[in-house]
Structure formats: structure tokens, C-alpha cells
Design a protein around this motif. Structure first.
Motif, PDB file in Angstrom:
ATOM      1  N   MET A   1       0.772  -1.212   0.152  1.00 23.03           N
ATOM      2  CA  MET A   1      -0.241  -0.289   0.057  1.00 23.03           C
ATOM      3  C   MET A   1       0.860   0.959  -0.001  1.00 23.03           C
ATOM      4  SD  MET A   1      -2.844   0.821  -0.054  1.00 23.03           S
ATOM      5  CE  MET A   1      -4.039   2.426   0.680  1.00 23.03           C
ATOM      6  N   ARG A   2       2.294   0.862   0.740  1.00 21.72           N
ATOM      7  CA  ARG A   2       3.109   2.205   0.182  1.00 21.72           C
ATOM      8  C   ARG A   2       3.521   2.164  -0.494  1.00 21.72           C
ATOM      9  NH1 ARG A   2       4.284   0.281   5.629  1.00 21.72           N
ATOM     10  NH2 ARG A   2       5.858  -0.372   5.226  1.00 21.72           N
ATOM     11  N   SER A   3       4.010   1.002  -0.501  1.00 19.67           N
ATOM     12  CA  SER A   3       4.469   1.670  -2.283  1.00 19.67           C
ATOM     13  C   SER A   3       3.596   2.357  -3.747  1.00 19.67           C
ATOM     14  CB  SER A   3       5.147   0.166  -2.386  1.00 19.67           C
ATOM     15  OG  SER A   3       6.132  -0.321  -1.836  1.00 19.67           O
ATOM     16  N   TYR A   4       2.712   1.758  -3.722  1.00 19.96           N
ATOM     17  CA  TYR A   4       1.179   2.526  -3.910  1.00 19.96           C
ATOM     18  C   TYR A   4       1.291   3.842  -3.698  1.00 19.96           C
ATOM     19  CZ  TYR A   4      -3.536   3.151  -6.356  1.00 19.96           C
ATOM     20  OH  TYR A   4      -3.915   4.103  -7.388  1.00 19.96           O
ATOM     21  N   CYS A   5       0.828   4.135  -3.031  1.00 13.41           N
ATOM     22  CA  CYS A   5       0.997   5.559  -2.792  1.00 13.41           C
ATOM     23  C   CYS A   5       2.259   6.110  -2.902  1.00 13.41           C
ATOM     24  CB  CYS A   5       1.092   5.830  -1.603  1.00 13.41           C
ATOM     25  SG  CYS A   5      -0.827   6.060   0.371  1.00 13.41           S
ATOM     26  N   PHE A   6       3.572   5.976  -2.977  1.00  9.12           N
ATOM     27  CA  PHE A   6       4.489   6.578  -3.299  1.00  9.12           C
ATOM     28  C   PHE A   6       4.215   6.520  -4.701  1.00  9.12           C
ATOM     29  CE2 PHE A   6       6.925   4.929   0.838  1.00  9.12           C
ATOM     30  CZ  PHE A   6       6.615   6.114   1.215  1.00  9.12           C
ATOM     31  N   ASP A   7       4.487   5.431  -5.547  1.00  9.59           N
ATOM     32  CA  ASP A   7       4.483   5.942  -6.716  1.00  9.59           C
ATOM     33  C   ASP A   7       2.879   6.373  -7.368  1.00  9.59           C
ATOM     34  OD1 ASP A   7       6.596   3.724  -6.885  1.00  9.59           O
ATOM     35  OD2 ASP A   7       5.122   1.906  -7.089  1.00  9.59           O
ATOM     36  N   ASN A   8       2.392   6.685  -6.592  1.00  3.34           N
ATOM     37  CA  ASN A   8       0.701   7.573  -7.421  1.00  3.34           C
ATOM     38  C   ASN A   8       0.906   9.355  -6.939  1.00  3.34           C
ATOM     39  OD1 ASN A   8      -0.202   5.352  -9.270  1.00  3.34           O
ATOM     40  ND2 ASN A   8      -0.365   4.868  -7.438  1.00  3.34           N
ATOM     41  N   THR A   9       2.212   9.469  -6.283  1.00  8.48           N
ATOM     42  CA  THR A   9       2.376  10.830  -5.981  1.00  8.48           C
ATOM     43  C   THR A   9       2.522  11.791  -6.720  1.00  8.48           C
ATOM     44  OG1 THR A   9       2.772  10.322  -3.754  1.00  8.48           O
ATOM     45  CG2 THR A   9       3.200  12.122  -3.869  1.00  8.48           C
ATOM     46  N   LYS A  10       1.316  12.627  -6.454  1.00 11.27           N
ATOM     47  CA  LYS A  10       2.183  13.509  -7.805  1.00 11.27           C
ATOM     48  C   LYS A  10       2.136  15.313  -7.069  1.00 11.27           C
ATOM     49  CE  LYS A  10      -0.074  10.914 -11.092  1.00 11.27           C
ATOM     50  NZ  LYS A  10       0.980   9.855 -11.828  1.00 11.27           N
ATOM     51  N   SER A  11       3.340  15.141  -6.967  1.00 13.46           N
ATOM     52  CA  SER A  11       3.472  16.439  -5.748  1.00 13.46           C
ATOM     53  C   SER A  11       4.620  17.277  -7.371  1.00 13.46           C
ATOM     54  CB  SER A  11       4.391  15.728  -4.503  1.00 13.46           C
ATOM     55  OG  SER A  11       4.429  17.359  -3.983  1.00 13.46           O
ATOM     56  N   PRO A  12       5.124  17.979  -6.659  1.00 16.07           N
ATOM     57  CA  PRO A  12       6.384  19.083  -7.776  1.00 16.07           C
ATOM     58  C   PRO A  12       7.330  19.301  -7.078  1.00 16.07           C
ATOM     59  CG  PRO A  12       4.448  20.675  -6.734  1.00 16.07           C
ATOM     60  CD  PRO A  12       3.915  19.731  -6.805  1.00 16.07           C
ATOM     61  N   CYS A  60       0.539   3.074  10.903  1.00 18.25           N
ATOM     62  CA  CYS A  60      -0.424   4.259  10.187  1.00 18.25           C
ATOM     63  C   CYS A  60       1.115   4.821   9.628  1.00 18.25           C
ATOM     64  CB  CYS A  60      -1.159   4.200  10.283  1.00 18.25           C
ATOM     65  SG  CYS A  60      -2.254   4.717   8.413  1.00 18.25           S
ATOM     66  N   PHE A  61       1.185   5.782  10.516  1.00 12.79           N
ATOM     67  CA  PHE A  61       1.802   7.440  10.351  1.00 12.79           C
ATOM     68  C   PHE A  61       3.314   7.321   9.884  1.00 12.79           C
ATOM     69  CE2 PHE A  61      -1.796   8.844  12.052  1.00 12.79           C
ATOM     70  CZ  PHE A  61      -2.563   9.739  10.810  1.00 12.79           C
ATOM     71  N   SER A  62       4.781   6.162  11.040  1.00 11.75           N
ATOM     72  CA  SER A  62       5.573   6.177  11.281  1.00 11.75           C
ATOM     73  C   SER A  62       6.463   5.346   9.792  1.00 11.75           C
ATOM     74  CB  SER A  62       5.719   5.390  12.748  1.00 11.75           C
ATOM     75  OG  SER A  62       7.260   6.070  12.084  1.00 11.75           O
ATOM     76  N   PRO A  63       5.318   4.456   9.199  1.00  7.50           N
ATOM     77  CA  PRO A  63       5.962   3.995   8.243  1.00  7.50           C
ATOM     78  C   PRO A  63       6.717   4.515   7.071  1.00  7.50           C
ATOM     79  CG  PRO A  63       5.051   2.152   9.374  1.00  7.50           C
ATOM     80  CD  PRO A  63       4.854   3.611  10.177  1.00  7.50           C
ATOM     81  N   PHE A  64       5.744   5.365   7.130  1.00  7.48           N
ATOM     82  CA  PHE A  64       5.361   6.219   5.344  1.00  7.48           C
ATOM     83  C   PHE A  64       7.000   7.335   5.876  1.00  7.48           C
ATOM     84  CE2 PHE A  64       0.943   4.732   4.584  1.00  7.48           C
ATOM     85  CZ  PHE A  64       1.480   5.426   3.024  1.00  7.48           C
ATOM     86  N   TYR A  65       7.110   7.912   7.036  1.00 11.40           N
ATOM     87  CA  TYR A  65       8.621   8.280   7.425  1.00 11.40           C
ATOM     88  C   TYR A  65       9.977   7.715   6.816  1.00 11.40           C
ATOM     89  CZ  TYR A  65      11.359  12.109   9.077  1.00 11.40           C
ATOM     90  OH  TYR A  65      12.433  12.893   9.253  1.00 11.40           O
ATOM     91  N   SER A  66       9.708   6.870   7.194  1.00  6.91           N
ATOM     92  CA  SER A  66      11.108   6.054   7.567  1.00  6.91           C
ATOM     93  C   SER A  66      11.162   5.579   6.574  1.00  6.91           C
ATOM     94  CB  SER A  66      10.678   4.642   8.109  1.00  6.91           C
ATOM     95  OG  SER A  66      10.095   4.076   8.352  1.00  6.91           O
ATOM     96  N   GLU A  67      10.520   5.035   5.089  1.00  5.95           N
ATOM     97  CA  GLU A  67      10.605   4.480   4.565  1.00  5.95           C
ATOM     98  C   GLU A  67      10.783   4.955   3.260  1.00  5.95           C
ATOM     99  OE1 GLU A  67       7.979   0.997   0.646  1.00  5.95           O
ATOM    100  OE2 GLU A  67       7.621   1.347   3.631  1.00  5.95           O
ATOM    101  N   ALA A  68      10.627   6.532   3.172  1.00  3.96           N
ATOM    102  CA  ALA A  68      10.357   7.435   2.201  1.00  3.96           C
ATOM    103  C   ALA A  68      12.181   7.993   2.274  1.00  3.96           C
ATOM    104  CB  ALA A  68       9.273   8.733   2.473  1.00  3.96           C
ATOM    105  N   PHE A  69      12.149   8.447   4.347  1.00  2.00           N
ATOM    106  CA  PHE A  69      13.672   8.287   4.067  1.00  2.00           C
ATOM    107  C   PHE A  69      14.912   7.513   3.783  1.00  2.00           C
ATOM    108  CE2 PHE A  69      17.709   8.253   6.524  1.00  2.00           C
ATOM    109  CZ  PHE A  69      17.902   9.708   6.791  1.00  2.00           C
ATOM    110  N   SER A  70      14.539   6.116   3.736  1.00  2.00           N
ATOM    111  CA  SER A  70      15.496   5.184   3.146  1.00  2.00           C
ATOM    112  C   SER A  70      16.081   4.953   1.618  1.00  2.00           C
ATOM    113  CB  SER A  70      15.054   3.315   3.829  1.00  2.00           C
ATOM    114  OG  SER A  70      13.505   3.826   3.413  1.00  2.00           O
ATOM    115  N   THR A  71      13.810   5.115   1.230  1.00  2.00           N
ATOM    116  CA  THR A  71      14.351   4.718  -0.318  1.00  2.00           C
ATOM    117  C   THR A  71      14.350   6.268  -1.324  1.00  2.00           C
ATOM    118  OG1 THR A  71      12.275   3.861   0.538  1.00  2.00           O
ATOM    119  CG2 THR A  71      12.411   4.915  -2.292  1.00  2.00           C
ATOM    120  N   LEU A  72      14.229   7.070  -0.135  1.00  2.00           N
ATOM    121  CA  LEU A  72      14.667   8.507  -1.128  1.00  2.00           C
ATOM    122  C   LEU A  72      15.919   8.509  -1.385  1.00  2.00           C
ATOM    123  CD1 LEU A  72      14.280  11.860  -2.286  1.00  2.00           C
ATOM    124  CD2 LEU A  72      14.688  12.514   0.115  1.00  2.00           C
ATOM    125  N   LEU A  73      17.152   7.725  -0.352  1.00  2.00           N
ATOM    126  CA  LEU A  73      18.561   8.107  -0.662  1.00  2.00           C
ATOM    127  C   LEU A  73      18.792   7.260  -2.248  1.00  2.00           C
ATOM    128  CD1 LEU A  73      19.736   7.721   3.097  1.00  2.00           C
ATOM    129  CD2 LEU A  73      19.278   9.127   1.940  1.00  2.00           C
TER     130      LEU A  73
END
Length: 139
Positions: A1-12, A60-73
Motif C-alpha cells: 500500500m505504501r509503495s502504491y502511495c509513493f508511486d502515485n504521488t503527484k507532487s512538485p 500507520c503514519f511512522s512507516p511512511f516517514y521511515s520508508e520515504a527516508f530510506s527510499t529517497l536515498l
């Protein structure tokens, strides 16, 4: 679900930065509510229900932050050597906060009644959470 959210984020701001910007806030709010629930007046079943709800919300909220941090790298640069350098430094910084809090909390707990007193977690935990949010909040 998080991966789906990340992949479909339409943000500048990109795929991961919105999650780094905003997922820390609900995590801190839910965490503060978690420790400030009136456990002293609740019966056992009510405590179990509220602890479970708060735990689910934090998870629900915390893994979005930690996964975004690790994947951004992993998407910062096409150069694998540069990514490796950035990852090594960022992981040292990322693991520094838990190390410092695990060192400081036992000393600070002496001021609030000890590690088994709920006041320790009601005062020290929110302060550290809010401080960590401001330190980690990307501009």
C-alpha cells in the motif's frame, strides 16, 4: 500500500519529500495522545482497546516517514558511489537520535519519578518527539 502511495504521488516536491514533510506531524500527535490518555481512570479492557488503536495509528503514519527516508536515498543520484557515501552518512545521523535518547532518558527520568512512572513518558517523550520533528523536518 505504501509503495502504491509513493508511486502515485503527484507532487512538485517529488515522490518522497511530501511524506518526509508531513508524516512526522501525525506520528508525533498520535504519540503524544498515546502517552496522555487517562490510563489511571480506565478499566483494563478500555486500556487495551485504546493502546491498540494508538499503536495502529502510529504504525500507520511512522512507516511512511521511515520508508520515504530510506527510499529517497536510493533515487538521489545515478552514481552508486555517491549514493553509498550519502547512505552511510545519513544512516549514522539517523541512528544517532535513538542512541542519544536511550542515553538521556534514564537521567531525565530521575526528575519525573523514574522509568516506571507515567509522568516520565508524559513529559520527556513529547518533548523529545517534538524536538526530533523540528530537527528532521525538511524545508
Amino acid at each position: 500500500m505504501r509503495s502504491y502511495c509513493f508511486d502515485n504521488t503527484k507532487s512538485p516536491d517529488g515522490k518522497f519529500r511530501p511524506y518526509l514533510k508531513w508524516m512526522g506531524i501525525p506520528t508525533v500527535i498520535v504519540s503524544i495522545i498515546f502517552v496522555w490518555l487517562p490510563y489511571e481512570t480506565m478499566d483494563y479492557n478500555t486500556k487495551v482497546i485504546f493502546v491498540e488503536i494508538m499503536y495502529l495509528l502510529v504504525n500507520c503514519f511512522s512507516p511512511f516517514y521511515s520508508e520515504a527516508f530510506s527510499t529517497l536515498l536510493q533515487v538521489m543520484s545515478p552514481d552508486s558511489d555517491e549514493r553509498t557515501d550519502v547512505m552511510s552518512i545519513s544512516q549514522i545521523i539517523y541512528s544517532l537520535a535513538p542512541s542519544l535518547t536511550n542515553l538521556l532518558i534514564p537521567f531525565l527520568a530521575q526528575l519525573t519519578g523514574g522509568l516506571t512512572d507515567i509522568r516520565t513518558y508524559r513529559f520527556i517523550y513529547p518533548a523529545i518527539s517534538v524536538l526530533g520533528l523540528f530537527i528532521a523536518f525538511p524545508v
